[in-house]
Design a protein around this motif. Structure first.
Motif, PDB file in Angstrom:
ATOM      1  N   THR A  38      75.667-107.165  83.229  1.00 25.00           N
ATOM      2  CA  THR A  38      76.319-106.168  82.377  1.00 25.00           C
ATOM      3  C   THR A  38      75.294-105.240  81.740  1.00 25.00           C
ATOM      4  N   GLN A  39      74.170-105.795  81.250  1.00 23.11           N
ATOM      5  CA  GLN A  39      73.124-104.976  80.639  1.00 23.11           C
ATOM      6  C   GLN A  39      72.495-104.031  81.650  1.00 23.11           C
ATOM      7  N   MET A  40      72.200-104.532  82.853  1.00 21.77           N
ATOM      8  CA  MET A  40      71.595-103.695  83.875  1.00 21.77           C
ATOM      9  C   MET A  40      72.547-102.580  84.308  1.00 21.77           C
ATOM     10  N   LYS A  41      73.811-102.905  84.418  1.00 20.76           N
ATOM     11  CA  LYS A  41      74.809-101.901  84.784  1.00 20.76           C
ATOM     12  C   LYS A  41      74.852-100.786  83.743  1.00 20.76           C
ATOM     13  N   GLU A  42      74.737-101.153  82.476  1.00 20.85           N
ATOM     14  CA  GLU A  42      74.770-100.160  81.402  1.00 20.85           C
ATOM     15  C   GLU A  42      73.540 -99.256  81.447  1.00 20.85           C
ATOM     16  N   ILE A  43      72.361 -99.843  81.718  1.00 23.36           N
ATOM     17  CA  ILE A  43      71.128 -99.046  81.848  1.00 23.36           C
ATOM     18  C   ILE A  43      71.272 -98.028  82.964  1.00 23.36           C
ATOM     19  N   ILE A  44      71.810 -98.453  84.109  1.00 24.11           N
ATOM     20  CA  ILE A  44      71.950 -97.574  85.272  1.00 24.11           C
ATOM     21  C   ILE A  44      72.981 -96.479  85.007  1.00 24.11           C
ATOM     22  N   LYS A  45      74.099 -96.845  84.360  1.00 27.04           N
ATOM     23  CA  LYS A  45      75.124 -95.849  84.046  1.00 27.04           C
ATOM     24  C   LYS A  45      74.566 -94.767  83.135  1.00 27.04           C
ATOM     25  N   ASN A  46      73.811 -95.171  82.130  1.00 18.37           N
ATOM     26  CA  ASN A  46      73.208 -94.188  81.225  1.00 18.37           C
ATOM     27  C   ASN A  46      72.204 -93.308  81.958  1.00 18.37           C
ATOM     28  N   LEU A  47      71.420 -93.930  82.838  1.00 23.21           N
ATOM     29  CA  LEU A  47      70.424 -93.174  83.609  1.00 23.21           C
ATOM     30  C   LEU A  47      71.090 -92.086  84.444  1.00 23.21           C
ATOM     31  N   MET A  48      72.235 -92.395  85.035  1.00 16.67           N
ATOM     32  CA  MET A  48      72.919 -91.447  85.912  1.00 16.67           C
ATOM     33  C   MET A  48      73.503 -90.258  85.154  1.00 16.67           C
ATOM     34  N   THR A  49      73.623 -90.353  83.843  1.00 18.97           N
ATOM     35  CA  THR A  49      74.178 -89.238  83.063  1.00 18.97           C
ATOM     36  C   THR A  49      73.109 -88.243  82.620  1.00 18.97           C
ATOM     37  N   LYS A  50      71.833 -88.583  82.789  1.00 22.51           N
ATOM     38  CA  LYS A  50      70.745 -87.740  82.282  1.00 22.51           C
ATOM     39  C   LYS A  50      70.406 -86.628  83.274  1.00 22.51           C
ATOM     40  N   VAL A  51      70.373 -85.394  82.786  1.00 17.53           N
ATOM     41  CA  VAL A  51      70.032 -84.256  83.639  1.00 17.53           C
ATOM     42  C   VAL A  51      68.724 -83.639  83.176  1.00 17.53           C
ATOM     43  N   ILE A  52      68.064 -82.943  84.090  1.00 16.69           N
ATOM     44  CA  ILE A  52      66.836 -82.222  83.775  1.00 16.69           C
ATOM     45  C   ILE A  52      66.986 -80.768  84.206  1.00 16.69           C
ATOM     46  N   GLU A  53      66.256 -79.882  83.532  1.00 19.96           N
ATOM     47  CA  GLU A  53      66.243 -78.464  83.865  1.00 19.96           C
ATOM     48  C   GLU A  53      64.825 -78.104  84.306  1.00 19.96           C
ATOM     49  N   ILE A  54      64.668 -77.769  85.568  1.00 11.63           N
ATOM     50  CA  ILE A  54      63.348 -77.498  86.142  1.00 11.63           C
ATOM     51  C   ILE A  54      63.163 -75.989  86.274  1.00 11.63           C
ATOM     52  N   PRO A  55      62.090 -75.417  85.729  1.00 10.07           N
ATOM     53  CA  PRO A  55      61.876 -73.976  85.882  1.00 10.07           C
ATOM     54  C   PRO A  55      61.620 -73.616  87.345  1.00 10.07           C
ATOM     55  N   ARG A  56      62.305 -72.583  87.840  1.00 12.02           N
ATOM     56  CA  ARG A  56      62.104 -72.143  89.209  1.00 12.02           C
ATOM     57  C   ARG A  56      60.702 -71.558  89.366  1.00 12.02           C
ATOM     58  N   GLU A  57      60.139 -71.684  90.562  1.00 14.88           N
ATOM     59  CA  GLU A  57      58.744 -71.306  90.789  1.00 14.88           C
ATOM     60  C   GLU A  57      58.483 -69.837  90.493  1.00 14.88           C
ATOM     61  N   LYS A  58      59.452 -68.963  90.765  1.00 17.87           N
ATOM     62  CA  LYS A  58      59.256 -67.528  90.533  1.00 17.87           C
ATOM     63  C   LYS A  58      59.614 -67.127  89.113  1.00 17.87           C
ATOM     64  N   GLY A  59      59.970 -68.105  88.293  1.00 17.50           N
ATOM     65  CA  GLY A  59      60.247 -67.817  86.896  1.00 17.50           C
ATOM     66  C   GLY A  59      61.608 -67.211  86.633  1.00 17.50           C
ATOM     67  N   ASN A  60      62.487 -67.183  87.640  1.00 13.33           N
ATOM     68  CA  ASN A  60      63.794 -66.553  87.462  1.00 13.33           C
ATOM     69  C   ASN A  60      64.899 -67.602  87.378  1.00 13.33           C
ATOM     70  N   GLY A  61      64.890 -68.363  86.301  1.00 13.56           N
ATOM     71  CA  GLY A  61      65.963 -69.317  86.102  1.00 13.56           C
ATOM     72  C   GLY A  61      65.523 -70.762  86.190  1.00 13.56           C
ATOM     73  N   TRP A  62      66.536 -71.647  86.248  1.00 15.98           N
ATOM     74  CA  TRP A  62      66.304 -73.079  86.209  1.00 15.98           C
ATOM     75  C   TRP A  62      67.140 -73.778  87.275  1.00 15.98           C
ATOM     76  N   ILE A  63      66.650 -74.936  87.710  1.00 13.85           N
ATOM     77  CA  ILE A  63      67.434 -75.817  88.562  1.00 13.85           C
ATOM     78  C   ILE A  63      67.857 -77.005  87.696  1.00 13.85           C
ATOM     79  N   ILE A  64      69.151 -77.249  87.618  1.00 10.05           N
ATOM     80  CA  ILE A  64      69.679 -78.337  86.803  1.00 10.05           C
ATOM     81  C   ILE A  64      70.202 -79.433  87.730  1.00 10.05           C
ATOM     82  N   CYS A  65      69.664 -80.636  87.590  1.00  5.60           N
ATOM     83  CA  CYS A  65      70.088 -81.731  88.464  1.00  5.60           C
ATOM     84  C   CYS A  65      69.855 -83.068  87.785  1.00  5.60           C
ATOM     85  N   ASN A  66      70.354 -84.120  88.417  1.00  2.97           N
ATOM     86  CA  ASN A  66      70.083 -85.483  87.962  1.00  2.97           C
ATOM     87  C   ASN A  66      68.793 -85.986  88.595  1.00  2.97           C
TER      88      ASN A  66
END
Length: 376
Positions: free
Chosen positions: A72-100
């Motif tokens: 149950t604890q491990m399942k909760e850790i994984i579920k929380n992990l799957m909800t986290k997103v990151i915003e990566i700056p695009r190489e040319k500086g024109n926007g962001w890539i948003i993904c898990n």
């Protein structure tokens, strides 16, 4: 599935754009360690993501955890992990890539293992990186307890080669994943995040960090970090300090022909050789001097012998950080009547296929750097 076991000595290698990503929802220390453990299992020659397997027992041993999470604890850790997103700056500086971070994470009950798959959008930032990336040993973050300390380590590690990084307080909070409504007062941010994280880094990692505050009027607007590397971790084998001005320098200078290694050059050679070759650093330095001597004797085209040796070792250090196996200097080369570069490598340089030139692909960049060093 990867046939790679989790190892604290494996390298975590990430594109600098991924290092600079915004963390809108901060990852816990445990979540970051799961992700970075999976990153460390990616091999330099991987051209696509695999499903990376982490055995929970190995993971706990690396973290020094005595207890065990239940299903149950491990399942909760994984579920929380799957909800986290990151915003990566695009190489040319024109926007962001948003993904898990992950496309999927599975915990197999009864077998005690996690299967981790990266989001395909992360391929340009984790696979076959040739430039603008940061590498470090997984062991550096495993002993860190604070999630903010792990994130700060990556951010300042990126700037280690320059020794300095300046960032606004607001930008730093974004990169650390601190919500806007948390630590609004700078004093709270400084004591509960900044100072405590730096204390952890200085005690447990391969870098030493300090910071200065940059004021605008009465407000702290920016933080300037100073970062130094190459210090010995507490659990690492110490570098012999009694040799910095001792018998080894005299011995190396007796081997050198027509030039002298001064103390500053010697310190650089010793540090680099120890990093690359560990216990064999003395013998490899001696072999390198003999190789340079032969080059001077044969072609007389080396104006700065010590600089050339530093260059060669620096290139080997770069290859190590990329995950390549770095070979010792070849004893047989010393017996080839002054022949420093093997003929089969000359063939490769002149355009023959790798198979015809008998070159191992893992050695290609290493030998290319070696050859280019003698031309410079």
């Amino acid at each position: 599935m990867r046939g790679v076991f989790l190892n604290s000595e494996h390298l975590v290698t990430k594109s600098n754009h991924l290092i600079e990503a915004r963390h809108r929802q901060s990852l816990t220390a445990r979540e970051q360690k799961i992700i970075l453990s999976a990153v460390s299992m990616i091999q330099p020659d991987d051209d696509d993501f695999k499903t990376y397997e982490i055995r929970v027992r190995d993971f706990h041993e690396l973290l020094g955890i005595e207890g065990r999470e239940n299903y149950t604890q491990m399942k909760e850790i994984i579920k929380n992990l799957m909800t986290k997103v990151i915003e990566i700056p695009r190489e040319k500086g024109n926007g962001w890539i948003i993904c898990n971070w992950a496309s999927h994470v599975e915990y197999i009950e009864g077998e005690g293992r996690i299967e981790f798959g990266f989001d395909p959008k992360l391929k340009p930032y984790l696979l076959q990186l040739k430039q603008a990336f940061t590498s470090y040993k997984l062991s550096n973050i495993l002993s860190l307890k604070s999630a903010y300390a792990i994130r700060l380590y990556e951010l300042v590690k990126k700037w280690q080669h320059l020794g300095r990084w300046e960032v606004t307080v607001d930008q730093l909070k974004e990169k650390l994943g601190i919500p806007e409504d948390k630590y609004k007062r700078y004093g709270h941010f400084k004591s509960r995040v900044l100072t405590s994280s730096i204390e952890e880094l200085n005690a447990n990692t391969d870098i030493t960090v300090s910071f200065e505050e940059v004021r605008k009027s009465r407000k702290i607007e920016k933080i300037t970090f100073s970062v130094r590397g190459m210090k010995t971790k507490p659990d690492s084998k110490p570098k012999p300090s009694n040799e910095l001005e001792g018998d080894l320098l005299n011995e190396l200078n007796q081997l050198s022909v027509g030039y002298e290694i001064n103390i500053e050059g010697y310190k650089k050679l010793l540090t680099l050789s120890y990093f690359v070759f560990n216990d064999n650093y003395k013998e490899e330095l001696k072999k390198l001097i003999k190789l340079v001597n032969k080059r001077i004797d044969k072609n007389n085209d080396v104006n700065n012998p010590v600089g050339l040796m530093i260059y060669i070792l620096t290139e080997k250090e770069k290859l190590m950080k990329q995950g390549y196996h770095v070979q010792k200097f070849d004893e047989h080369e010393l017996d080839q009547s002054g022949e420093v570069i093997p003929k089969w490598f000359e063939d490769f340089k002149n355009g023959k296929k790798k198979e015809e030139a008998l070159i191992n692909p893992e050695e290609q960049e290493d030998l290319k750097a070696f050859f280019e060093g003698f031309r410079s």
